[in-house]
Design an enzyme around this catalytic site. Structure first.
Site, mmCIF file in Angstrom:
data_model
loop_
_atom_site.group_PDB
_atom_site.id
_atom_site.type_symbol
_atom_site.label_atom_id
_atom_site.label_comp_id
_atom_site.label_asym_id
_atom_site.label_seq_id
_atom_site.Cartn_x
_atom_site.Cartn_y
_atom_site.Cartn_z
ATOM 1 N N SER A 50 0.859 -1.194 0.000
ATOM 2 C CA SER A 50 0.000 0.000 0.000
ATOM 3 C C SER A 50 0.896 1.245 0.000
ATOM 4 O O SER A 50 2.115 1.147 0.166
ATOM 5 C CB SER A 50 -0.870 0.000 1.257
ATOM 6 O OG SER A 50 -0.041 0.154 2.402
ATOM 7 N N ASP A 83 -0.901 -1.506 -4.124
ATOM 8 C CA ASP A 83 -2.266 -1.668 -3.604
ATOM 9 C C ASP A 83 -2.863 -0.268 -3.405
ATOM 10 O O ASP A 83 -2.217 0.615 -2.829
ATOM 11 C CB ASP A 83 -2.182 -2.427 -2.272
ATOM 12 C CG ASP A 83 -3.531 -2.893 -1.758
ATOM 13 O OD1 ASP A 83 -4.470 -3.028 -2.557
ATOM 14 O OD2 ASP A 83 -3.640 -3.145 -0.535
ATOM 15 N N HIS A 84 -4.080 -0.066 -3.880
ATOM 16 C CA HIS A 84 -4.805 1.207 -3.684
ATOM 17 C C HIS A 84 -4.001 2.467 -4.004
ATOM 18 O O HIS A 84 -3.877 3.363 -3.150
ATOM 19 C CB HIS A 84 -5.346 1.313 -2.248
ATOM 20 C CG HIS A 84 -6.431 0.313 -1.964
ATOM 21 N ND1 HIS A 84 -7.709 0.445 -2.446
ATOM 22 C CD2 HIS A 84 -6.403 -0.853 -1.267
ATOM 23 C CE1 HIS A 84 -8.428 -0.606 -2.047
ATOM 24 N NE2 HIS A 84 -7.663 -1.401 -1.344
ATOM 25 N N HIS A 192 -12.297 -3.275 4.563
ATOM 26 C CA HIS A 192 -10.921 -3.543 4.984
ATOM 27 C C HIS A 192 -10.880 -3.692 6.507
ATOM 28 O O HIS A 192 -11.730 -3.151 7.215
ATOM 29 C CB HIS A 192 -10.009 -2.373 4.561
ATOM 30 C CG HIS A 192 -9.779 -2.335 3.087
ATOM 31 N ND1 HIS A 192 -10.166 -1.279 2.297
ATOM 32 C CD2 HIS A 192 -9.204 -3.234 2.251
ATOM 33 C CE1 HIS A 192 -9.838 -1.527 1.042
ATOM 34 N NE2 HIS A 192 -9.253 -2.707 0.983
ATOM 35 N N HIS A 226 -11.496 -7.350 -2.701
ATOM 36 C CA HIS A 226 -10.735 -6.712 -1.607
ATOM 37 C C HIS A 226 -11.400 -7.083 -0.287
ATOM 38 O O HIS A 226 -12.502 -7.641 -0.251
ATOM 39 C CB HIS A 226 -10.736 -5.191 -1.783
ATOM 40 C CG HIS A 226 -9.728 -4.736 -2.784
ATOM 41 N ND1 HIS A 226 -8.638 -3.975 -2.454
ATOM 42 C CD2 HIS A 226 -9.643 -4.961 -4.118
ATOM 43 C CE1 HIS A 226 -7.926 -3.739 -3.542
ATOM 44 N NE2 HIS A 226 -8.512 -4.326 -4.577
ATOM 45 N N GLY A 227 -10.732 -6.714 0.800
ATOM 46 C CA GLY A 227 -11.302 -6.948 2.129
ATOM 47 C C GLY A 227 -11.671 -8.406 2.322
ATOM 48 O O GLY A 227 -12.707 -8.717 2.890
ATOM 49 N N SER A 228 -10.797 -9.315 1.852
ATOM 50 C CA SER A 228 -11.176 -10.730 1.821
ATOM 51 C C SER A 228 -10.520 -11.572 2.902
ATOM 52 O O SER A 228 -10.397 -12.796 2.747
ATOM 53 C CB SER A 228 -10.891 -11.308 0.440
ATOM 54 O OG SER A 228 -11.841 -10.779 -0.458
HETATM 55 P P1 13P Z 1 -8.319 -7.316 4.473
HETATM 56 O O1 13P Z 1 -8.288 -6.154 5.421
HETATM 57 O O2 13P Z 1 -9.620 -8.038 4.532
HETATM 58 O O3 13P Z 1 -7.180 -8.246 4.667
HETATM 59 O O4 13P Z 1 -8.224 -6.734 2.980
HETATM 60 C C1 13P Z 1 -6.997 -6.367 2.422
HETATM 61 C C2 13P Z 1 -7.158 -5.598 1.159
HETATM 62 O O5 13P Z 1 -8.195 -5.526 0.535
HETATM 63 C C3 13P Z 1 -5.957 -4.903 0.677
HETATM 64 O O6 13P Z 1 -6.208 -4.134 -0.459
HETATM 65 O O1 G3H Z 2 -5.978 -1.716 1.708
HETATM 66 C C1 G3H Z 2 -5.686 -2.147 2.784
HETATM 67 C C2 G3H Z 2 -4.499 -2.954 3.083
HETATM 68 O O2 G3H Z 2 -4.822 -3.815 4.158
HETATM 69 C C3 G3H Z 2 -3.283 -2.120 3.384
HETATM 70 O O3 G3H Z 2 -3.435 -1.434 4.570
HETATM 71 O O4 G3H Z 2 -2.931 0.978 4.103
HETATM 72 O O5 G3H Z 2 -2.784 -0.011 6.431
HETATM 73 O O6 G3H Z 2 -1.089 -0.587 4.691
HETATM 74 P P1 G3H Z 2 -2.503 -0.174 4.959
HETATM 75 ZN ZN ZN Z 3 -8.138 -3.250 -0.601
#
Ligand code: 13P
Ligand code: G3H
Ligand code: ZN
Length: 341
Positions: A50, A83-84, A192, A226-228
């Site tokens: 991230s 990520d994101h 998340h 996501h959020g899995s």
């Molecule tokens: P979790 O918080 O469910 O592990 O999701 C992670 C995620 O979607 C990272 O982009």
């Molecule tokens: O998108 C969420 C991931 O769990 C990454 O989290 O932004 O705290 O590193 P973070």
């Molecule tokens: Zn995510």
């Protein structure tokens, strides 16, 4: 082998009907845990960082750690994914740092918090697709918004509010046609972090039927959940047993993820489960042997606990046993693919 574009991993997963866990990292032990699990299960690997992770670990450390992972595991195809990404700048800087895949999350504005407009999302995602594909890097977009907030990222929607921001299947079709993304993250009621659902989720709150509908309309687009994290009860219990305080919560059941995989889900994002495993293992050492103070005494069990979670997901999602079957391609080789040559 050099890091590979994520697209080739997702294409192979689609051709063979499995999903690939995309696992978040912030440090060396997490990268090692993923590689231990992948080695043991012969799994292709998606490592993701991230914005917060890049800031925490520093791009140079991260880049060299990933080069080490590739050097030490030449037989495993590894993709490195942003990520994101909150803006085109973030995605472009990731590409400069050797990432082979980026997520442009235009579902939120550049502040990473405010849900954006569809028009903004298309514009910024298309801009990233054009730049990334020109150098063979894969792109994931997102339509609809997830709940929760992680390290400042996310709209902070509650379990009820996420139902207002689910992915619209008509818009999904249009979005993929207008942007050309390789993969699409969809909002189906997940959040998340650890606090996703107050009860074991039913179809009322976890909309797996929406995945099926989107897959029907976009059979050639790799879908991303996501959020899995599944937020296993035993990981909550270990933390609480050793002095932690996790309120009773529920994640995404593995069998629901497997249902998604049957309907076009190829990338499954998991971070929280690994965080829980690491924290539980460290708490256990601290509680049982308070005299210890060598970081290796608690980081080693933490790394092993994370590797166990990764291994279990790699097996459950079906990626295990597939690393050796994938014909590696470099980002450079993907340039012609995207140019249609
Ligand atoms: P979790 O918080 O469910 O592990 O999701 C992670 C995620 O979607 C990272 O982009
Ligand atoms: O998108 C969420 C991931 O769990 C990454 O989290 O932004 O705290 O590193 P973070
Ligand atoms: Zn995510």
């Amino acid at each position: 082998m050099p890091l590979v574009p994520m697209r080739i991993l997702l294409d192979h997963a689609a051709e063979n009907g499995y999903g690939v866990a995309a696992l978040n990292v912030n440090n060396m032990e997490q990268i090692q845990a993923i590689m231990m699990a992948a080695q043991e299960t012969d799994s292709p690997v998606i490592v993701q960082a991230s914005r917060g992770a890049r800031k925490y670990s520093n791009d140079s450390y991260l880049r060299h750690l990933m080069l080490a992972a590739a050097e030490l595991n030449p037989e495993l195809p590894i993709a490195m994914h942003q990520d994101h990404g909150n803006s085109a700048e973030t995605c472009l800087s990731a590409i400069e740092q050797n990432f082979t895949s980026v997520m442009m999350d235009g579902s939120l504005s550049a502040d990473g918090k405010t849900p954006s407009t569809y028009e903004y999302n298309v514009e910024v995602t298309k801009q990233v697709v054009d730049a990334a594909h020109a150098v063979g890097v894969s792109v994931e977009g997102e339509l609809g918004a997830l709940g929760g907030i992680e390290d400042g990222h996310g709209a902070g929607l509650s379990e009820a509010e996420v139902q207002e921001h689910l992915t619209n299947p008509d818009q999904a079709e249009q979005f993929v046609a207008e942007t050309g993304v390789d993969a699409l993250a969809v909002a189906i009621g997940t959040s998340h972090g650890a606090y996703k659902f107050t009860h074991k989720p039913t179809g009322e709150v976890l909309k797996m039927d929406l995945i099926e509908e989107i897959h029907r309309r976009l059979p050639n687009t790799h879908l991303v959940m996501h959020g899995s994290s599944s937020v296993p009860q035993e990981l909550q219990d270990i933390i609480n047993k050793y002095g932690g305080s996790i309120k009773q919560t529920y994640g995404v059941p593995i069998e629901e993820i497997q249902r998604g995989i049957k309907h076009g889900v190829r990338k499954v994002n998991v971070d929280t489960d690994n965080r829980l495993a690491i924290t539980g293992a460290i708490r256990k050492v601290f509680t049982e042997t308070p005299e210890k103070f060598d970081p290796r005494d608690y980081l080693k069990p933490a790394r092993e606990a994370m590797a166990e979670v990764c291994k279990a997901r790699m097996v459950a999602f079906g990626q295990a046993g597939n690393a050796g079957k994938i014909k590696p391609r470099t980002c450079k080789e993907m340039v012609d693919f995207y140019a249609g040559k």
